[in-house]
Design a protein around this motif. Structure first.
Motif, PDB file in Angstrom:
ATOM      1  N   GLY A 195       0.832  -1.200   0.000  1.00  0.00           N
ATOM      2  CA  GLY A 195       0.000   0.000   0.000  1.00  0.00           C
ATOM      3  C   GLY A 195       0.866   1.249   0.000  1.00  0.00           C
ATOM      4  O   GLY A 195       2.100   1.170  -0.069  1.00  0.00           O
ATOM      5  N   ARG A 196       0.203   2.404   0.109  1.00  0.00           N
ATOM      6  CA  ARG A 196       0.913   3.682   0.182  1.00  0.00           C
ATOM      7  C   ARG A 196       0.627   4.315   1.524  1.00  0.00           C
ATOM      8  O   ARG A 196      -0.524   4.432   1.940  1.00  0.00           O
ATOM      9  N   TYR A 197       1.691   4.699   2.203  1.00  0.00           N
ATOM     10  CA  TYR A 197       1.541   5.247   3.548  1.00  0.00           C
ATOM     11  C   TYR A 197       2.298   6.573   3.645  1.00  0.00           C
ATOM     12  O   TYR A 197       3.384   6.709   3.079  1.00  0.00           O
ATOM     13  N   HIS A 198       1.707   7.510   4.403  1.00  0.00           N
ATOM     14  CA  HIS A 198       2.323   8.821   4.569  1.00  0.00           C
ATOM     15  C   HIS A 198       3.639   8.739   5.336  1.00  0.00           C
ATOM     16  O   HIS A 198       3.764   7.986   6.287  1.00  0.00           O
ATOM     17  N   LEU A 199       4.607   9.568   4.947  1.00  0.00           N
ATOM     18  CA  LEU A 199       5.754   9.795   5.817  1.00  0.00           C
ATOM     19  C   LEU A 199       5.862  11.293   6.067  1.00  0.00           C
ATOM     20  O   LEU A 199       5.497  12.102   5.221  1.00  0.00           O
ATOM     21  N   PHE A 200       6.318  11.641   7.247  1.00  0.00           N
ATOM     22  CA  PHE A 200       6.345  13.044   7.652  1.00  0.00           C
ATOM     23  C   PHE A 200       7.697  13.425   8.223  1.00  0.00           C
ATOM     24  O   PHE A 200       8.447  12.567   8.694  1.00  0.00           O
ATOM     25  N   CYS A 201       7.961  14.753   8.240  1.00  0.00           N
ATOM     26  CA  CYS A 201       9.015  15.276   9.088  1.00  0.00           C
ATOM     27  C   CYS A 201       8.321  15.712  10.373  1.00  0.00           C
ATOM     28  O   CYS A 201       7.354  16.457  10.342  1.00  0.00           O
ATOM     29  N   ALA A 202       8.806  15.213  11.513  1.00  0.00           N
ATOM     30  CA  ALA A 202       8.125  15.467  12.775  1.00  0.00           C
ATOM     31  C   ALA A 202       8.959  16.349  13.691  1.00  0.00           C
ATOM     32  O   ALA A 202       8.858  16.264  14.911  1.00  0.00           O
ATOM     33  N   GLU A 203       9.832  17.173  13.108  1.00  0.00           N
ATOM     34  CA  GLU A 203      10.630  18.081  13.935  1.00  0.00           C
ATOM     35  C   GLU A 203      10.648  19.401  13.185  1.00  0.00           C
ATOM     36  O   GLU A 203      11.057  19.432  12.012  1.00  0.00           O
ATOM     37  N   TYR A 204      10.213  20.481  13.855  1.00  0.00           N
ATOM     38  CA  TYR A 204      10.150  21.761  13.158  1.00  0.00           C
ATOM     39  C   TYR A 204      11.532  22.134  12.621  1.00  0.00           C
ATOM     40  O   TYR A 204      12.507  22.204  13.380  1.00  0.00           O
ATOM     41  N   CYS A 205      11.626  22.345  11.297  1.00  0.00           N
ATOM     42  CA  CYS A 205      12.944  22.513  10.682  1.00  0.00           C
ATOM     43  C   CYS A 205      12.986  23.711   9.750  1.00  0.00           C
ATOM     44  O   CYS A 205      13.820  23.785   8.866  1.00  0.00           O
ATOM     45  N   GLY A 206      12.080  24.653   9.931  1.00  0.00           N
ATOM     46  CA  GLY A 206      12.121  25.867   9.121  1.00  0.00           C
ATOM     47  C   GLY A 206      10.838  26.053   8.327  1.00  0.00           C
ATOM     48  O   GLY A 206       9.866  25.303   8.493  1.00  0.00           O
ATOM     49  N   THR A 207      10.867  27.064   7.461  1.00  0.00           N
ATOM     50  CA  THR A 207       9.658  27.529   6.762  1.00  0.00           C
ATOM     51  C   THR A 207       8.801  26.406   6.182  1.00  0.00           C
ATOM     52  O   THR A 207       7.605  26.372   6.387  1.00  0.00           O
ATOM     53  N   ASN A 208       9.412  25.507   5.439  1.00  0.00           N
ATOM     54  CA  ASN A 208       8.624  24.504   4.722  1.00  0.00           C
ATOM     55  C   ASN A 208       8.554  23.159   5.436  1.00  0.00           C
ATOM     56  O   ASN A 208       8.325  22.135   4.806  1.00  0.00           O
ATOM     57  N   HIS A 209       8.768  23.189   6.746  1.00  0.00           N
ATOM     58  CA  HIS A 209       8.695  21.951   7.528  1.00  0.00           C
ATOM     59  C   HIS A 209       7.408  21.172   7.244  1.00  0.00           C
ATOM     60  O   HIS A 209       7.419  19.960   7.050  1.00  0.00           O
ATOM     61  N   ALA A 210       6.300  21.899   7.188  1.00  0.00           N
ATOM     62  CA  ALA A 210       5.008  21.219   7.031  1.00  0.00           C
ATOM     63  C   ALA A 210       4.897  20.521   5.684  1.00  0.00           C
ATOM     64  O   ALA A 210       4.094  19.611   5.517  1.00  0.00           O
ATOM     65  N   LEU A 211       5.699  20.955   4.732  1.00  0.00           N
ATOM     66  CA  LEU A 211       5.618  20.358   3.387  1.00  0.00           C
ATOM     67  C   LEU A 211       6.618  19.222   3.222  1.00  0.00           C
ATOM     68  O   LEU A 211       6.680  18.575   2.183  1.00  0.00           O
ATOM     69  N   MET A 212       7.430  18.992   4.267  1.00  0.00           N
ATOM     70  CA  MET A 212       8.492  17.996   4.139  1.00  0.00           C
ATOM     71  C   MET A 212       7.939  16.610   4.451  1.00  0.00           C
ATOM     72  O   MET A 212       8.084  16.085   5.542  1.00  0.00           O
ATOM     73  N   GLY A 213       7.277  16.058   3.461  1.00  0.00           N
ATOM     74  CA  GLY A 213       6.690  14.741   3.665  1.00  0.00           C
ATOM     75  C   GLY A 213       6.633  13.993   2.357  1.00  0.00           C
ATOM     76  O   GLY A 213       7.117  14.466   1.338  1.00  0.00           O
ATOM     77  N   GLY A 214       6.046  12.834   2.392  1.00  0.00           N
ATOM     78  CA  GLY A 214       5.951  12.052   1.164  1.00  0.00           C
ATOM     79  C   GLY A 214       5.273  10.730   1.431  1.00  0.00           C
ATOM     80  O   GLY A 214       4.452  10.626   2.344  1.00  0.00           O
ATOM     81  N   TRP A 215       5.649   9.740   0.668  1.00  0.00           N
ATOM     82  CA  TRP A 215       4.940   8.463   0.715  1.00  0.00           C
ATOM     83  C   TRP A 215       5.894   7.291   0.754  1.00  0.00           C
ATOM     84  O   TRP A 215       6.915   7.290   0.073  1.00  0.00           O
ATOM     85  N   VAL A 216       5.512   6.299   1.539  1.00  0.00           N
ATOM     86  CA  VAL A 216       6.192   5.010   1.502  1.00  0.00           C
ATOM     87  C   VAL A 216       5.315   4.090   0.658  1.00  0.00           C
ATOM     88  O   VAL A 216       4.114   3.991   0.906  1.00  0.00           O
ATOM     89  N   THR A 217       5.913   3.451  -0.318  1.00  0.00           N
ATOM     90  CA  THR A 217       5.165   2.493  -1.128  1.00  0.00           C
ATOM     91  C   THR A 217       5.655   1.093  -0.793  1.00  0.00           C
ATOM     92  O   THR A 217       6.835   0.790  -0.963  1.00  0.00           O
ATOM     93  N   VAL A 218       4.746   0.282  -0.274  1.00  0.00           N
ATOM     94  CA  VAL A 218       5.093  -1.105   0.064  1.00  0.00           C
ATOM     95  C   VAL A 218       4.618  -1.997  -1.080  1.00  0.00           C
ATOM     96  O   VAL A 218       3.452  -1.937  -1.477  1.00  0.00           O
ATOM     97  N   MET A 219       5.551  -2.776  -1.634  1.00  0.00           N
ATOM     98  CA  MET A 219       5.243  -3.560  -2.834  1.00  0.00           C
ATOM     99  C   MET A 219       5.481  -5.041  -2.592  1.00  0.00           C
ATOM    100  O   MET A 219       6.245  -5.423  -1.714  1.00  0.00           O
TER     101      MET A 219
END
Ligand code: CUA
Length: 324
Positions: A172-196
């Motif tokens: 499946g596809r699962y969210h990955l996040f940055c969970a430590e405030y790291c500057g302006t675009n911290h909230a956008l620092m994420g993506g996806w784990v794809t399990v195949m």
């Protein structure tokens, strides 16, 4: 737990165990809270003052009661401790045969490098039912990689390797996040784990703009920066031979002996004067501003093969693309 929307999906070997512990803690807390509130209400009604001049009857205490409310909470707390510690040790010790993936965090993206050479950004492809270990570092500030569906989370620090591991339990596809405030675009620092499925993963790995493997890239860097001019294989150069160095004890000028692990190799590339090998002089220049973290990982991958006694031979002289 799919009908409780507050809970992320459960998709790793750890997620069920983590949730069970959570529900145990939650259950014990809820039970004790309810018990306390009930007793307050019952006592308030049962023992309320009946006349303005009423004086309470003296009580002398009860040894039985004191022992009970000491021993029972103690046992419950010890169960929490042992259960949590077992889970924590399991999380902290990646199985030795785990598949390796290298992650570099930077403002504001996640870059994953597979030993076979594929590099991905804000994506992580992994096979299902296989132990995967992430070795992580940051190129700038502190980040934190969080994959809620796997119930794992770890700080990603500059100048240090941290690791975590998981075994994804369903595709499946699962969210990955940055969970430590790291500057302006911290909230956008994420993506996806794809399990195949394993076959799909092999297929994915062999597809795409796949360049050199990490070891090959490392060999090219080793060649282009003329590392072998000083690090002569038979040890006759200005710098110690790197044959067999990985995982071996190294004696320093300070008399101290350390083990040549990833962190030591990284430090010796970026800050070579920090630890000088006994019998050598501090001559090596720093590669701090020359190599990025991905390239350091590639060099270390190559040095590991030298240590296994079968270094890759390269004849290519082109620099591998600084993958910034
Ligand atoms: Cu990276 Cu927050």
């Amino acid at each position: 737990m799919a009908d409780v929307p507050l809970f992320p999906e459960s998709a790793s070997h750890l997620s069920e165990q983590t949730d069970n512990l959570f529900w145990f803690l939650f259950g014990v807390s809820a039970f004790i809270s309810v018990l306390i509130f009930l007793l307050i209400a019952v006592f308030a009604i049962k023992y309320h003052r009946r006349a303005p001049n009423e004086i309470g009857a003296p009580i002398s205490g009860s040894l039985k009661l004191e022992i009970a409310w000491t021993v029972i909470p103690f046992v419950i707390a010890m169960i929490m401790f042992a259960w949590g510690a077992r889970l924590f040790f399991n999380m902290a010790h990646p199985p030795p045969q785990a598949m390796q993936i290298f992650v570099v965090a930077k403002q504001w993206m996640w870059k994953a490098q597979h030993p076979e050479g594929r590099i991905e950004i804000n994506e992580l492809h992994v096979p299902v039912n296989r132990d995967v270990m992430l070795t992580m570092t940051s190129q700038d500030v502190i980040h934190d990689l969080f994959i809620p569906a796997f119930r794992i989370k770890a700080d990603v620090l500059p100048n240090r390797y941290t690791s975590m591991w998981f075994r994804a339990s369903k595709p499946g596809r699962y969210h990955l996040f940055c969970a430590e405030y790291c500057g302006t675009n911290h909230a956008l620092m994420g993506g996806w784990v794809t399990v195949m499925e394993p076959a799909d993963f092999e297929d994915w790995l062999s597809r795409g703009e796949r360049g050199r493997s990490m070891v090959e890239s490392g060999a090219v860097l080793f060649q282009n920066y003329k590392c072998a001019n000083c690090h002569v294989e038979d040890g006759s150069g200005h710098a110690p031979s790197l044959m067999g160095v990985y995982g071996a004890p190294v004696r320093l000028t300070t008399g101290q002996t350390i083990t040549a692990d990833d962190a030591y190799l990284r430090e010796s590339i970026l800050n070579p004067r920090a630890k000088i090998v006994a019998g050598y002089r501090p001559e090596m220049p720093s590669f701090q501003r020359i190599l990025n973290e991905e390239q350091v990982l590639q060099l270390i991958a190559y040095i590991k093969t030298m240590s296994a006694g079968k270094p890759l031979q390269t004849t290519g002289s082109e620099l591998s693309n600084p993958a910034r």
